[in-house]
Design an enzyme around this catalytic site. Sequence first.
Site, PDB file in Angstrom:
ATOM      1  N   HIS A  71       0.830  -1.208   0.000  1.00  0.00           N
ATOM      2  CA  HIS A  71       0.000   0.000   0.000  1.00  0.00           C
ATOM      3  C   HIS A  71       0.861   1.254   0.000  1.00  0.00           C
ATOM      4  O   HIS A  71       1.944   1.290   0.583  1.00  0.00           O
ATOM      5  CB  HIS A  71      -0.993   0.008   1.161  1.00  0.00           C
ATOM      6  CG  HIS A  71      -0.383   0.101   2.537  1.00  0.00           C
ATOM      7  ND1 HIS A  71      -0.177   1.298   3.181  1.00  0.00           N
ATOM      8  CD2 HIS A  71       0.014  -0.855   3.397  1.00  0.00           C
ATOM      9  CE1 HIS A  71       0.324   1.078   4.383  1.00  0.00           C
ATOM     10  NE2 HIS A  71       0.460  -0.234   4.531  1.00  0.00           N
ATOM     11  N   ASP A 188       6.263   1.950   6.371  1.00  0.00           N
ATOM     12  CA  ASP A 188       4.991   1.237   6.279  1.00  0.00           C
ATOM     13  C   ASP A 188       4.063   2.073   5.405  1.00  0.00           C
ATOM     14  O   ASP A 188       3.453   3.013   5.877  1.00  0.00           O
ATOM     15  CB  ASP A 188       4.426   1.060   7.692  1.00  0.00           C
ATOM     16  CG  ASP A 188       3.022   0.500   7.740  1.00  0.00           C
ATOM     17  OD1 ASP A 188       2.571  -0.067   6.727  1.00  0.00           O
ATOM     18  OD2 ASP A 188       2.372   0.650   8.786  1.00  0.00           O
ATOM     19  N   GLU A 222      -5.313   1.065   2.697  1.00  0.00           N
ATOM     20  CA  GLU A 222      -4.957   0.020   3.649  1.00  0.00           C
ATOM     21  C   GLU A 222      -4.998   0.533   5.079  1.00  0.00           C
ATOM     22  O   GLU A 222      -5.428  -0.184   5.996  1.00  0.00           O
ATOM     23  CB  GLU A 222      -3.567  -0.538   3.331  1.00  0.00           C
ATOM     24  CG  GLU A 222      -3.206  -1.814   4.087  1.00  0.00           C
ATOM     25  CD  GLU A 222      -2.614  -1.585   5.472  1.00  0.00           C
ATOM     26  OE1 GLU A 222      -2.513  -2.571   6.238  1.00  0.00           O
ATOM     27  OE2 GLU A 222      -2.263  -0.424   5.814  1.00  0.00           O
ATOM     28  N   GLU A 223      -4.553   1.762   5.304  1.00  0.00           N
ATOM     29  CA  GLU A 223      -4.463   2.288   6.664  1.00  0.00           C
ATOM     30  C   GLU A 223      -5.830   2.463   7.322  1.00  0.00           C
ATOM     31  O   GLU A 223      -5.918   2.636   8.538  1.00  0.00           O
ATOM     32  CB  GLU A 223      -3.695   3.613   6.684  1.00  0.00           C
ATOM     33  CG  GLU A 223      -2.218   3.503   6.321  1.00  0.00           C
ATOM     34  CD  GLU A 223      -1.376   2.746   7.343  1.00  0.00           C
ATOM     35  OE1 GLU A 223      -1.933   2.289   8.353  1.00  0.00           O
ATOM     36  OE2 GLU A 223      -0.163   2.604   7.124  1.00  0.00           O
TER      37      GLU A 223
END
Length: 346
Positions: A71, A188, A222-223
Amino acid sequence: MTVNEYTDYIVEKTCELLAIDSPTGYTRHAAEYLMNELSTMGYEPKMTVKGGVIVNLPGKDKENGLVFGAHIDTLGGMVHEVKGNGALKITNLGGLNPNNTEAETVKILTRDGKVYDGTMQLSNASIHVNPSYQSTERTFDTMEVVIDELVSCADDVKKLGIGTGDFVAFNPRTTVTKSGFIKSRFLDDKLSAGILLGFAKYLKDENLTPERNIFLHFTVYEEVGHGCSASMPEGVTEIISVDMGCVGDGLACKENMVSICAKDSHGPYNFDVVNRLIDIAKKHELNYAVDIYPRYGSDADAALDAGYDVRHGLIGAGVYASHGYERSHKDGVRDTFELIKGYVFD
């Protein structure tokens, strides 16, 4: 190119991605970057309706496709309120924690394309003035974004074109040390996106055709939990999320390793996929760890939650201080890249 040269390429592309602000909901520029990079390699990437990027790395078997997902959306903030003192109260996008945002520089990204600088501070941030500085709990109610413009009231801010719903992007502060550490916010998951770009380049450079159809899916929500809940290509039977490997107390993984996740907060990953990942890591003598993540969810989980009938797995380079100022290492990047290669071609 050698594996170390591919590692350097991955780190270079990761740094370029990190320099593009992409908090969840404001990811268009990062997606356009990927579209351009993949097109330049000779692929035909497509942007999903949702705003993510999917590209096919063509293989022989079209009915047993494999998705590698990463992502490109990151944590961030959104203007919740223009305060009377001319500062901004924000709400978090994803799991942004106020405790590690204090004194960070930010950009305010308005709906009409203006960009302003600012700093996330505790309200009344001067230690010489505020007697409660030490004892005040850091929350999004006790903190504010101070805008780097001469403003003193809400009307001044509104005249700049800043208002509720505008995005707040945090400075990643990216640096790569001589000893091979990569330090930045938002490793990330932009580090994994860089790894997948490296894998795409490897296939082109070596003119390789995998035995099965391979797709790279770069997701953008995604988060907030629904990144890979849509747009699964036809013929896919397996998805492996390439995300951050957790590093911390009770876990075996370190920054210079590739992590193989056996279970996260959604439950265990597919037995056969995890076993094969471990077997390949052993065969290629990779520095790896098998861990359980109790406070973690991935795009592979989102795909299963959406009802896709696929096997799933999760791997990634070790990343310390997740959702804060994160740190990984080139050795972990290299071994994640090697694990992906082995999974496709062994």
